[in-house]
Design an enzyme around this catalytic site. Sequence first.
Site, mmCIF file in Angstrom:
data_model
loop_
_atom_site.group_PDB
_atom_site.id
_atom_site.type_symbol
_atom_site.label_atom_id
_atom_site.label_comp_id
_atom_site.label_asym_id
_atom_site.label_seq_id
_atom_site.Cartn_x
_atom_site.Cartn_y
_atom_site.Cartn_z
ATOM 1 N N GLU A 39 0.409 -1.231 0.267
ATOM 2 C CA GLU A 39 -0.246 0.086 0.079
ATOM 3 C C GLU A 39 0.540 1.326 0.183
ATOM 4 O O GLU A 39 1.631 1.690 0.789
ATOM 5 C CB GLU A 39 -0.947 -0.460 1.030
ATOM 6 C CG GLU A 39 -2.244 1.316 1.015
ATOM 7 C CD GLU A 39 -2.918 0.895 1.832
ATOM 8 O OE1 GLU A 39 -3.524 1.881 2.278
ATOM 9 O OE2 GLU A 39 -3.304 -0.019 2.825
ATOM 10 N N ASP A 68 5.316 -13.604 12.377
ATOM 11 C CA ASP A 68 3.927 -13.988 11.669
ATOM 12 C C ASP A 68 2.551 -13.027 12.127
ATOM 13 O O ASP A 68 1.782 -13.129 13.518
ATOM 14 C CB ASP A 68 3.527 -15.187 12.737
ATOM 15 C CG ASP A 68 2.134 -16.249 12.354
ATOM 16 O OD1 ASP A 68 1.526 -16.083 11.332
ATOM 17 O OD2 ASP A 68 1.804 -17.383 12.869
ATOM 18 N N HIS A 96 -3.665 10.176 0.175
ATOM 19 C CA HIS A 96 -3.913 8.714 -0.107
ATOM 20 C C HIS A 96 -3.870 8.100 -1.560
ATOM 21 O O HIS A 96 -2.984 7.564 -2.123
ATOM 22 C CB HIS A 96 -5.403 7.978 -0.073
ATOM 23 C CG HIS A 96 -5.145 6.573 -0.171
ATOM 24 N ND1 HIS A 96 -3.992 5.737 0.406
ATOM 25 C CD2 HIS A 96 -5.676 5.529 -1.214
ATOM 26 C CE1 HIS A 96 -4.931 4.836 -0.100
ATOM 27 N NE2 HIS A 96 -5.446 4.157 -0.849
ATOM 28 N N LYS A 117 -7.501 -1.125 11.757
ATOM 29 C CA LYS A 117 -6.664 -1.498 10.385
ATOM 30 C C LYS A 117 -5.650 -0.664 10.289
ATOM 31 O O LYS A 117 -4.522 -0.719 9.683
ATOM 32 C CB LYS A 117 -8.048 -1.268 9.300
ATOM 33 C CG LYS A 117 -7.499 -2.552 8.064
ATOM 34 C CD LYS A 117 -6.221 -1.027 7.074
ATOM 35 C CE LYS A 117 -6.694 -1.801 5.584
ATOM 36 N NZ LYS A 117 -5.167 -0.249 4.801
#
Length: 439
Positions: A85, A296, A393, A280
């Site tokens: 991203e 992980d 963004h 998130k």
Amino acid sequence: MCASISGFSKLSKSKKIDWIVETYFSNAEDAKRILKQYWNTNEKIQQLHDEFTENTITNYYLPLGVAPNFLINGKLYTIPMAIEESSVVAAASKAAKFWMDRGGFKAEVISTTKIGQVHFMYYGNPETLKNYFNHIKSQLIEDAKPITKNMEKRGGGILDIELRDKTKDIKGYYQLHASFETLDAMGANFINSCLEQFAKTFKTEALNFNAFSAEEKIIQIVMSILSNYVPECLVRAEVSCKIEDLSEDKNISAEEFATKFVQAVKIAEVEPYRAVTHNKGIMNGIDAVVLATGNDFRAVEACVHAYASRKGTYSSLSHAKIEDGIFTFWMEIPLALGTVGGLTGLHPLVKLSLELLHHPTAKELMQIVAVAGLAQNFAALRSLTTTGIQQGHMKMHLMNILNLFDATDIEKEILTEYFKVNTVTHSAVVEAIENLRIK
């Protein structure tokens, strides 16, 4: 036409690829070319990658970026981030620079306790089972000594074992709930090995416990497995400064920015729809560093979101307040990470990432990862409460759109300049590139 296959795992890599491309792709040669493009030209490294998992046909690459200027507990870091991203690394870097000039990030590890459980069924007298557990507990630990001796030499090992009665949830269901300290290892294999030994001893020795009836001696072990939920493996990350030092935006005062920022966090604390997106954003920063350091991220994600729901409602992981003219933004988050074992000693880029971070201990890596998440969250909330998220963004996303349309270097240069002063949307970029090509 799709087809089943027997013995696929026993085929060579080239034979696996032949079957895949001939079975699933209309242009087999083109598909094969793309798969081989991502092989590593170094045969030794490629073999290493092939052996990381099963049925490898190629490598799936993610960009490895770096975010410099992270001042954490007075020490400067450049943090590696493996993520696709485009805005994440840029946002983290910007937040790092912002806070470097205001004292940097403070971080501390609160606890490093990890959990594993032996799940079993027992239908006899609960008091007799408690007596048996008290009788056998020291032997459970003793029988695991061959597994724990090296960990104990380094200061880790088994912290405690409890018997937990879960019969209100499921008839006959009990647990051996064990806590561990695994130091710089994430510890999954160590914990699981200990648990399986506990289960073996617990079941076998029940046959010799005279207080049990014949039926009570039969303890059914369902499974022995670590838990990725580690609410006591906690790290805290924090930033703070005077309110007047907060704002760099001429369109909004420091006081207004601080107030809106705190309000935005409070909304995420009480509104699950917002909290999921809010968290998130935190995980954008956390997952990128977890991936880059060979840890992980699936386990981390599962644990973090369970922790965000621990009070019965999904809520924000981060918090903010204004008190006595001081703005404080912080987060406490569970992170079970390792800097030895697993990929940390095998993957060349993981080794480089850990060296870039000054060869951190597991505790230091917990602090770094938590700070990356807090920085990402700060950057996102700063945009949301000032210019809006899309302005930054979409400008970062511009290059992805241009690449989608195979823009040349000259076209990229012209359109990047054009969109410095124009709003970036997918349709606007498409229109601009089409107009440019007509001209």
